[in-house]
Design an enzyme around this catalytic site. Structure first.
Site, mmCIF file in Angstrom:
data_model
loop_
_atom_site.group_PDB
_atom_site.id
_atom_site.type_symbol
_atom_site.label_atom_id
_atom_site.label_comp_id
_atom_site.label_asym_id
_atom_site.label_seq_id
_atom_site.Cartn_x
_atom_site.Cartn_y
_atom_site.Cartn_z
ATOM 1 N N VAL A 77 0.864 -1.175 0.000
ATOM 2 C CA VAL A 77 0.000 0.000 0.000
ATOM 3 C C VAL A 77 0.900 1.224 0.000
ATOM 4 O O VAL A 77 1.907 1.264 0.718
ATOM 5 C CB VAL A 77 -0.924 0.022 1.232
ATOM 6 C CG1 VAL A 77 -1.765 1.295 1.261
ATOM 7 C CG2 VAL A 77 -1.818 -1.214 1.267
ATOM 8 N N CYS A 78 0.549 2.197 -0.822
ATOM 9 C CA CYS A 78 1.267 3.473 -0.847
ATOM 10 C C CYS A 78 2.757 3.242 -1.145
ATOM 11 O O CYS A 78 3.096 2.456 -2.024
ATOM 12 C CB CYS A 78 1.042 4.194 0.479
ATOM 13 S SG CYS A 78 1.416 5.954 0.498
ATOM 14 N N THR A 79 3.643 3.898 -0.421
ATOM 15 C CA THR A 79 5.079 3.791 -0.706
ATOM 16 C C THR A 79 5.691 2.470 -0.247
ATOM 17 O O THR A 79 6.891 2.265 -0.418
ATOM 18 C CB THR A 79 5.841 4.967 -0.069
ATOM 19 O OG1 THR A 79 5.486 5.070 1.317
ATOM 20 C CG2 THR A 79 5.508 6.268 -0.776
#
Length: 229
Positions: free
Chosen positions: A100-102
């Site tokens: 998720v995300c970075t």
């Protein structure tokens, strides 16, 4: 049938990157969800929420799904061989390798994005190519057993997509309804394309410090890869 989910938890994690998919996974029939770190001491998130790892790297069972959330704390993970080795070892036998995300940048540092389509937070999307990934726009991007999600709140959509891949759409929709997930945001500024120029500029200033540190780390990693080649 037990399905084992393992979510990496670490200092400086963006808590919603973790807790959004955690809530989805933990609400799924037959789920066993682990929060994994080097030890089981409390972790402090980027927004100062205390989180409790449930299992260490050494004691973590084999996982069906390994998930790496993002946040400012991923900068340190990009050069942490203990973390990267753990991710590689569990990913080798997982049904799905996810982020998720970075968190996708950590998968990249572990060598798991080469030649794969992947996404991340919009403010880090340009870093994906440094890890051999194929940067791809999308809230959820799947390439084989690799599933990556965009920034922060995408973790809810991502969690439902993973559950659907594992157990079918009906189970995912059951979880969605039980959590009354029917988003209707009060403002339409959730992407750079929707936000006004002023809001976009202000947001970039807010994120600039972590991004600058990340640029330096990725530059070091890229240089090291060139030297080894």
């Amino acid at each position: 049938m037990t399905i084992r989910f393992g979510l990496l938890v670490f200092p400086g994690i963006q808590q919603l990157d973790l807790t959004a998919p955690y809530e989805i996974f933990a609400s799924t029939e037959g789920a066993e969800v682990h929060l994994v770190w080097k030890d089981t001491q409390p972790i402090i998130s980027a927004t100062k929420l205390a989180l409790q790892p449930t299992v260490t790297f050494d004691d973590c069972p084999q996982l069906d799904v390994i998930c790496v959330p993002g946040g400012g704390g991923i900068n340190a993970l990009l050069e942490d061989e203990i973390v990267l080795s753990f991710i590689r070892s569990r990913a080798a036998r997982a049904r799905f390798i996810t982020s998720v995300c970075t968190g996708s940048l950590v998968l990249g540092a572990a060598g798991l994005l080469k030649g794969k389509k992947a996404t991340t937070h919009w403010n880090a999307h340009d870093f994906l190519a440094s890890f051999g990934a194929i940067p791809t726009a999308g809230r959820i991007v799947q390439d084989g057993n690799l599933i990556t999600a965009g920034g922060v709140t995408a973790g809810v959509d991502f969690g439902l997509a993973v559950v659907a891949a594992l157990l079918g759409q009906e189970e995912a929709e059951t979880v969605q309804l039980s959590l009354e997930y029917a988003p209707a945001p009060p403002f339409h500024s959730g992407t750079p394309e929707e936000a006004t120029a002023d809001v976009l500029a202000r947001t970039k200033r807010h994120l600039a410090g972590s991004r600058m540190a990340r640029e330096a780390i990725i530059a070091r990693l890229t240089a090291s890869q060139r030297d080894r080649a």
